[in-house]
Structure formats: structure tokens, C-alpha cells
Design a protein around this motif. Structure first.
Motif, PDB file in Angstrom:
ATOM      1  N   GLY A  51       0.806  -1.212   0.000  1.00 14.47           N
ATOM      2  CA  GLY A  51       0.000   0.000   0.000  1.00 14.47           C
ATOM      3  C   GLY A  51       0.841   1.264   0.000  1.00 14.47           C
ATOM      4  N   SER A  52       2.012   1.226   0.664  1.00 13.94           N
ATOM      5  CA  SER A  52       2.887   2.401   0.650  1.00 13.94           C
ATOM      6  C   SER A  52       3.417   2.678  -0.747  1.00 13.94           C
ATOM      7  CB  SER A  52       4.048   2.185   1.624  1.00 13.94           C
ATOM      8  OG  SER A  52       4.906   1.152   1.180  1.00 13.94           O
ATOM      9  N   VAL A  53       3.637   1.622  -1.547  1.00 13.46           N
ATOM     10  CA  VAL A  53       4.074   1.816  -2.933  1.00 13.46           C
ATOM     11  C   VAL A  53       2.970   2.504  -3.733  1.00 13.46           C
ATOM     12  CG1 VAL A  53       4.843   0.643  -5.031  1.00 13.46           C
ATOM     13  CG2 VAL A  53       5.594  -0.186  -2.805  1.00 13.46           C
ATOM     14  N   ILE A  54       1.731   2.080  -3.531  1.00  7.44           N
ATOM     15  CA  ILE A  54       0.607   2.675  -4.259  1.00  7.44           C
ATOM     16  C   ILE A  54       0.384   4.116  -3.821  1.00  7.44           C
ATOM     17  CG2 ILE A  54      -1.877   2.475  -4.682  1.00  7.44           C
ATOM     18  CD1 ILE A  54      -1.592  -0.542  -4.285  1.00  7.44           C
ATOM     19  N   ALA A  55       0.511   4.373  -2.518  1.00  4.56           N
ATOM     20  CA  ALA A  55       0.223   5.715  -2.010  1.00  4.56           C
ATOM     21  C   ALA A  55       1.249   6.740  -2.449  1.00  4.56           C
ATOM     22  CB  ALA A  55       0.142   5.672  -0.482  1.00  4.56           C
ATOM     23  N   ARG A  56       2.498   6.344  -2.622  1.00  5.12           N
ATOM     24  CA  ARG A  56       3.577   7.286  -2.882  1.00  5.12           C
ATOM     25  C   ARG A  56       3.864   7.492  -4.362  1.00  5.12           C
ATOM     26  NH1 ARG A  56       5.226  10.878   0.505  1.00  5.12           N
ATOM     27  NH2 ARG A  56       7.325  10.785  -0.368  1.00  5.12           N
ATOM     28  N   ASN A  57       3.144   6.815  -5.239  1.00  3.64           N
ATOM     29  CA  ASN A  57       3.413   6.923  -6.667  1.00  3.64           C
ATOM     30  C   ASN A  57       2.134   7.276  -7.407  1.00  3.64           C
ATOM     31  OD1 ASN A  57       6.379   5.768  -7.178  1.00  3.64           O
ATOM     32  ND2 ASN A  57       5.431   4.567  -5.561  1.00  3.64           N
ATOM     33  N   SER A  58       2.301   7.949  -8.528  1.00  3.66           N
ATOM     34  CA  SER A  58       1.167   8.366  -9.340  1.00  3.66           C
ATOM     35  C   SER A  58       0.699   7.209 -10.221  1.00  3.66           C
ATOM     36  CB  SER A  58       1.561   9.566 -10.212  1.00  3.66           C
ATOM     37  OG  SER A  58       0.499   9.942 -11.054  1.00  3.66           O
ATOM     38  N   ILE A  59      -0.612   6.979 -10.216  1.00  4.08           N
ATOM     39  CA  ILE A  59      -1.224   5.899 -10.999  1.00  4.08           C
ATOM     40  C   ILE A  59      -2.362   6.510 -11.811  1.00  4.08           C
ATOM     41  CG2 ILE A  59      -2.321   3.626 -10.915  1.00  4.08           C
ATOM     42  CD1 ILE A  59      -1.127   3.253  -8.160  1.00  4.08           C
ATOM     43  N   PRO A  60      -2.489   6.170 -13.087  1.00  2.41           N
ATOM     44  CA  PRO A  60      -3.588   6.727 -13.894  1.00  2.41           C
ATOM     45  C   PRO A  60      -4.952   6.382 -13.319  1.00  2.41           C
ATOM     46  CG  PRO A  60      -1.918   5.725 -15.300  1.00  2.41           C
ATOM     47  CD  PRO A  60      -1.560   5.359 -13.895  1.00  2.41           C
ATOM     48  N   GLY A 115      -9.300  -8.316   5.570  1.00  3.54           N
ATOM     49  CA  GLY A 115      -8.861  -7.073   6.184  1.00  3.54           C
ATOM     50  C   GLY A 115      -7.948  -6.258   5.299  1.00  3.54           C
ATOM     51  N   ALA A 116      -7.155  -6.948   4.470  1.00  3.81           N
ATOM     52  CA  ALA A 116      -6.237  -6.233   3.581  1.00  3.81           C
ATOM     53  C   ALA A 116      -6.994  -5.403   2.548  1.00  3.81           C
ATOM     54  CB  ALA A 116      -5.306  -7.222   2.882  1.00  3.81           C
ATOM     55  N   ASN A 117      -8.197  -5.848   2.168  1.00  2.00           N
ATOM     56  CA  ASN A 117      -8.970  -5.090   1.187  1.00  2.00           C
ATOM     57  C   ASN A 117      -9.294  -3.688   1.693  1.00  2.00           C
ATOM     58  OD1 ASN A 117      -8.865  -7.540  -0.035  1.00  2.00           O
ATOM     59  ND2 ASN A 117     -11.048  -7.769  -0.363  1.00  2.00           N
ATOM     60  N   SER A 118      -9.577  -3.572   2.995  1.00  2.00           N
ATOM     61  CA  SER A 118      -9.887  -2.257   3.552  1.00  2.00           C
ATOM     62  C   SER A 118      -8.689  -1.319   3.475  1.00  2.00           C
ATOM     63  CB  SER A 118     -10.336  -2.400   5.014  1.00  2.00           C
ATOM     64  OG  SER A 118     -11.561  -3.095   5.097  1.00  2.00           O
ATOM     65  N   ILE A 119      -7.486  -1.868   3.638  1.00  2.00           N
ATOM     66  CA  ILE A 119      -6.285  -1.036   3.549  1.00  2.00           C
ATOM     67  C   ILE A 119      -6.139  -0.463   2.141  1.00  2.00           C
ATOM     68  CG2 ILE A 119      -3.768  -1.060   3.692  1.00  2.00           C
ATOM     69  CD1 ILE A 119      -3.980  -3.112   5.890  1.00  2.00           C
ATOM     70  N   PHE A 120      -6.278  -1.314   1.137  1.00  2.00           N
ATOM     71  CA  PHE A 120      -6.122  -0.846  -0.243  1.00  2.00           C
ATOM     72  C   PHE A 120      -7.251   0.101  -0.651  1.00  2.00           C
ATOM     73  CE2 PHE A 120      -3.847  -5.044  -0.476  1.00  2.00           C
ATOM     74  CZ  PHE A 120      -2.580  -4.503  -0.589  1.00  2.00           C
ATOM     75  N   LEU A 121      -8.472  -0.177  -0.200  1.00  2.00           N
ATOM     76  CA  LEU A 121      -9.581   0.731  -0.515  1.00  2.00           C
ATOM     77  C   LEU A 121      -9.331   2.113   0.086  1.00  2.00           C
ATOM     78  CD1 LEU A 121     -12.700  -1.576  -0.007  1.00  2.00           C
ATOM     79  CD2 LEU A 121     -11.778  -0.744  -2.166  1.00  2.00           C
ATOM     80  N   ARG A 122      -8.894   2.151   1.329  1.00  2.00           N
ATOM     81  CA  ARG A 122      -8.649   3.447   1.977  1.00  2.00           C
ATOM     82  C   ARG A 122      -7.531   4.213   1.260  1.00  2.00           C
ATOM     83  NH1 ARG A 122      -4.985   4.862   5.677  1.00  2.00           N
ATOM     84  NH2 ARG A 122      -4.433   2.685   6.057  1.00  2.00           N
ATOM     85  N   ILE A 123      -6.500   3.506   0.807  1.00  2.00           N
ATOM     86  CA  ILE A 123      -5.397   4.182   0.112  1.00  2.00           C
ATOM     87  C   ILE A 123      -5.875   4.776  -1.211  1.00  2.00           C
ATOM     88  CG2 ILE A 123      -3.211   3.758  -1.080  1.00  2.00           C
ATOM     89  CD1 ILE A 123      -2.528   1.784   1.157  1.00  2.00           C
ATOM     90  N   PHE A 124      -6.691   4.025  -1.951  1.00  2.00           N
ATOM     91  CA  PHE A 124      -7.228   4.559  -3.212  1.00  2.00           C
ATOM     92  C   PHE A 124      -8.176   5.730  -2.960  1.00  2.00           C
ATOM     93  CE2 PHE A 124      -6.057   0.384  -5.175  1.00  2.00           C
ATOM     94  CZ  PHE A 124      -5.287   0.904  -6.196  1.00  2.00           C
ATOM     95  N   PHE A 125      -8.981   5.653  -1.896  1.00  2.00           N
ATOM     96  CA  PHE A 125      -9.865   6.782  -1.578  1.00  2.00           C
ATOM     97  C   PHE A 125      -9.059   8.033  -1.240  1.00  2.00           C
ATOM     98  CE2 PHE A 125     -13.162   3.499   0.022  1.00  2.00           C
ATOM     99  CZ  PHE A 125     -13.631   3.330  -1.258  1.00  2.00           C
TER     100      PHE A 125
END
Length: 419
Positions: free
Chosen positions: A291-300, A318-328
Motif C-alpha cells: 500500500g505504501s508503494v501505491i500511495a507514494r506513486n502516481s497511478i492513472p 482485512g487487507a482489502n480495507s487497507i487498499f480501498l482506503r489508500i485509493f480513496f
């Protein structure tokens, strides 16, 4: 009539004959006039004391903010040196990436209670993990069976072995990749040893972490989307998970490999993120690091929307909630279809008797904070009803306040409700 102009007669004309005067006028003579020029001394300009104090004050403020951020993150972050004047030097990109990598994955403190609560939502029958070695063995077995079937009537058939020179070449490449390190090895820096419990015959385990980074960088740049996805799924993802399971953290080179993989966002989502969520056994530590990789980089937007839509429709972990929150938190202008899928994802838990983890409530709070204006009136009422069944002492009142103040998309001119 105008005034007659006076003729200027030089007083220094010597009493010479006319022919001598004509002869002297043919040549230039040095002037007796002495020109005195004052040199303007260039004075060096110095910064006055007031401006110097302001500069030092701003530098101390920035230093204090960096130290506060490091303290809030709970991870040890190297203190950058503040230098003014000509002695200041820029750090290289690799050192900056390393600082960022250490900040996000170097020392992750995971609460044991949170990890046990997350394990309750993991799949009890996870899908078996297939490696590249397994696929190669299957292909060899299929080919061998096909040859035996075709030549069953021709007696024994001996398959020609590889040229010894070709075999030696590949063995040499294998040895190089197994021992490859960065250029800093000449200065005594060594990489961590490979875990002993991992299979030595597997391709990804024989490569060093630095070799895996270089391979990911090359394959991401040169392979097609489909082939890059296969490499991410069969080689990079299992290696990352094995390294986290062994060392409770992720090697810096593997972290950089994940960042390079994002240069092909479609392959990253299909080969890394979605298979990890679909496995049903993604740990809290793995979700935080990825999730830190997704949060710190630009994604189309297109790839993020598709990934968010797929995660919202999956069986919950539980991991799904982490990724959903990062995308939100990336604050995309999501299409209504994705917003509706996120709403239905949360509404599925209205009749769930399990005690949902805090991660679920945090994801719901982040969603209503970012997209409360994109939901419809019916969805708003449904979410308020959900809070009566699934509640958290500290987070639920904040969610209810955000929903009551929301201006729905189907009521553009309506005033928000008073809390």
C-alpha cells in the motif's frame, strides 16, 4: 542678422613658418592632456543580519518538521543535514529513494492483536500458489508426453540434449545472477543472505534482491503488458512475499522493484495487487508495504478505478480495507459506477454478525469524507442505516456527521442537513 561666430585661435601655436606648420599637421601628436579616471571599486554585497536570521529560522523550522514527521511515523528516518552556502551538495536519486524506502518499510511495528483480528477474515482455503518453476515443469511434462505419443510406434526415441556451450552459458548467467550485488560491494557493503528455508531450485530464490530489481527494470521497459504481468505474478510477487515472511520487512531492492513495476500500471494491478487480494491470506504487513508503494506513486485514473472496482466486489479480507482506503485517499474523480460499487461493498456488512476490524471503519470514514457529494440520497440513507448495525465508538460518530452534512449528487440545489 545673426551674430558672427568667433574663431578659436590656439594660444599655443608656435611662431613657425607656414611650411613647417603644414609639415607638422601631417602627423598625429600625443596630447598633453592628462585624463584622470576614478576606478569604481566593486564592493561585495553581503546578506544583512536580519535576512540571515530569517534564513536560519526557516531552516530550523524545516528541520523541526522533518523530525516531527519522523516521530509520528514510528520509524527511524535519517536526519538530513542542513547546510547553507557553497558547501551544500545534492544527494543522488538513489539515496533519496533509499530514505523513502526506509521510511515506509524499514521497521514496521504491527500490533499482534490487529494481526490476529485480520487473520479472522482470511480465507481458510486459499488457492495454491503456482510458481514459474511449476509451470515450466508442467510444460516439460506435456511436451515429453506429446513426443512419446507421436513416436510410440517408432521405438525408443532419444531427445537430443542441448549444446554443451549453450548449457555452460546459461549456467554462467545463473551464477552471475545468484551473486549479483550493487556497485557498493567494492566498498564492503553486502546484501542480506538468502533465506535457508526457501527452495534453491526456484528461479526467484536463486536471484539476489539486486538482480531481481534489475530484471524488473528491464522487463518492465521491454516486455509487453501481458508478459510483464506474468513476470510480476509468477516471479516478483512470490519473491516479495517470501522476503517479508522471512525478515518481517522488505529488502530495499525489492521495494524499488515494486516501484519500477508501477511503470506498467495495468500489469501491476493484474499481476501483483489483485492476485494478492484474491489469495485470501494477505497479511497486514504485506498490505502496508504494498500500500505504501501505491500511495507514494502516481497511478492513472483508469487503472486505479478498475482495481478499486475489483477489490470492492471481492470476498472481504482485512487487507482489502487497507487498499480501498489508500485509493480513496488519492482523491480521484471516480466514475459513479465505482462510487456505487464502493457503497454496495460497505452495505454488504449490514447483517454481518462478526465484529469488523478498525480498518473497515477507517475505510468507510475515508470514503464518506472524499465522496459524500457523489452518492445519491438513497445511498446516504442506506449508509446511515448501516451505522446502526456496525458501529465504532470513536469513528462512527464522525462518519454520521459527514453523511448528515453531505449534499447528494441528485439534490444539487438542496441545503445540507443540520447536525
Amino acid at each position: 542678422m545673426g551674430k558672427a561666430k568667433k574663431l578659436k585661435v590656439s594660444k599655443n601655436v608656435s611662431k613657425l613658418s607656414l611650411d613647417k606648420q603644414i609639415e607638422d599637421d601631417k602627423f598625429a601628436k600625443p596630447s598633453t592632456r592628462v585624463k584622470v579616471r576614478q576606478r569604481q571599486v566593486e564592493q561585495e554585497e553581503f546578506v544583512d543580519s536580519t535576512l540571515s536570521q530569517r534564513i536560519l529560522h526557516q531552516a530550523r523550522e524545516q528541520q523541526r518538521e522533518l523530525e516531527d514527521d519522523a516521530g509520528m511515523s514510528g520509524a527511524e528516518k535519517p536526519t538530513p543535514s542542513t547546510s547553507l552556502g557553497a558547501e551544500a551538495s545534492d544527494e543522488s536519486d538513489e539515496e533519496e529513494d533509499k530514505m523513502e524506502g526506509d521510511f515506509y518499510y524499514d521497521k514496521i511495528e504491527v500490533n499482534e492483536d490487529d494481526e490476529r483480528a485480520l487473520e479472522m477474515f482470511m480465507s481458510r482455503n486459499p488457492a495454491p500458489r503456482r510458481t514459474l518453476a511449476d509451470i515450466i515443469k508442467e510444460k516439460i511434462t506435456e511436451k515429453h508426453t506429446e513426443l512419446q505419443t507421436q513416436f510410440s510406434d517408432a521405438g525408443s526415441v532419444q531427445i537430443q540434449e542441448l549444446d554443451p556451450r549453450v548449457k555452460q552459458l546459461y549456467e554462467g548467467v545463473r551464477d552471475v545472477l545468484a551473486k549479483y550485488r550493487t556497485w557498493e560491494t567494492t566498498q564492503g557493503l553486502q546484501d542480506r543472505p538468502q533465506p535457508a528455508k526457501l527452495g534453491a531450485d526456484s528461479l526467484r530464490h536463486r536471484w539476489s534482491a539486486a538482480a531481481m530489481y534489475q530484471a524488473t527494470r528491464i522487463f518492465t521497459s521491454n516486455l509487453s503488458e501481458k508478459m510483464a504481468q506474468r513476470f510480476f505474478n509468477l516471479v516478483l510477487l512470490p519473491r516479495v512475499r517470501d522476503d517479508i515472511a522471512e525478515y518481517k520487512r522488505l529488502n530495499f531492492h525489492l521495494f524499488q522493484a515494486l516501484r519500477k513495476a508501477l511503470f506498467k500500471p495495468g500489469a501491476f494491478m493484474k499481476g501483483l495487487l489483485l492476485p494478492l487480494c484474491e489469495s485470501g491470506n494477505c497479511t497486514l504487513r504485506e498490505a502496508i508495504i504494498l500500500g505504501s508503494v501505491i500511495a507514494r506513486n502516481s497511478i492513472p485514473l483508469l487503472h486505479s478505478s478498475a482495481a478499486l472496482l475489483k477489490i470492492a466486489e471481492m470476498d472481504y479480507t482485512g487487507a482489502n480495507s487497507i487498499f480501498l482506503r489508500i485509493f480513496f485517499d488519492k482523491k480521484y474523480a471516480l466514475p459513479y459506477r465505482v462510487v456505487d460499487a464502493a457503497v454496495f461493498h460497505f452495505l454488504r456488512f449490514e447483517r454481518d454478525r462478526r465484529e469488523l476490524p478498525v480498518l473497515w471503519h477507517q475505510a468507510l470514514l475515508t470514503f464518506v469524507q472524499r465522496y459524500k457529494g457523489d452518492i445519491s440520497s438513497e445511498q446516504k440513507e442506506a449508509l446511515l442505516g448501516l451505522l446502526r448495525h456496525q458501529s465504532h465508538g470513536l469513528i462512527t460518530p464522525e462518519i454520521r456527521r459527514e453523511l448528515q452534512a453531505a449534499r447528494c449528487r441528485d439534490l444539487e440545489g438542496a441545503e445540507p442537513m443540520v447536525v
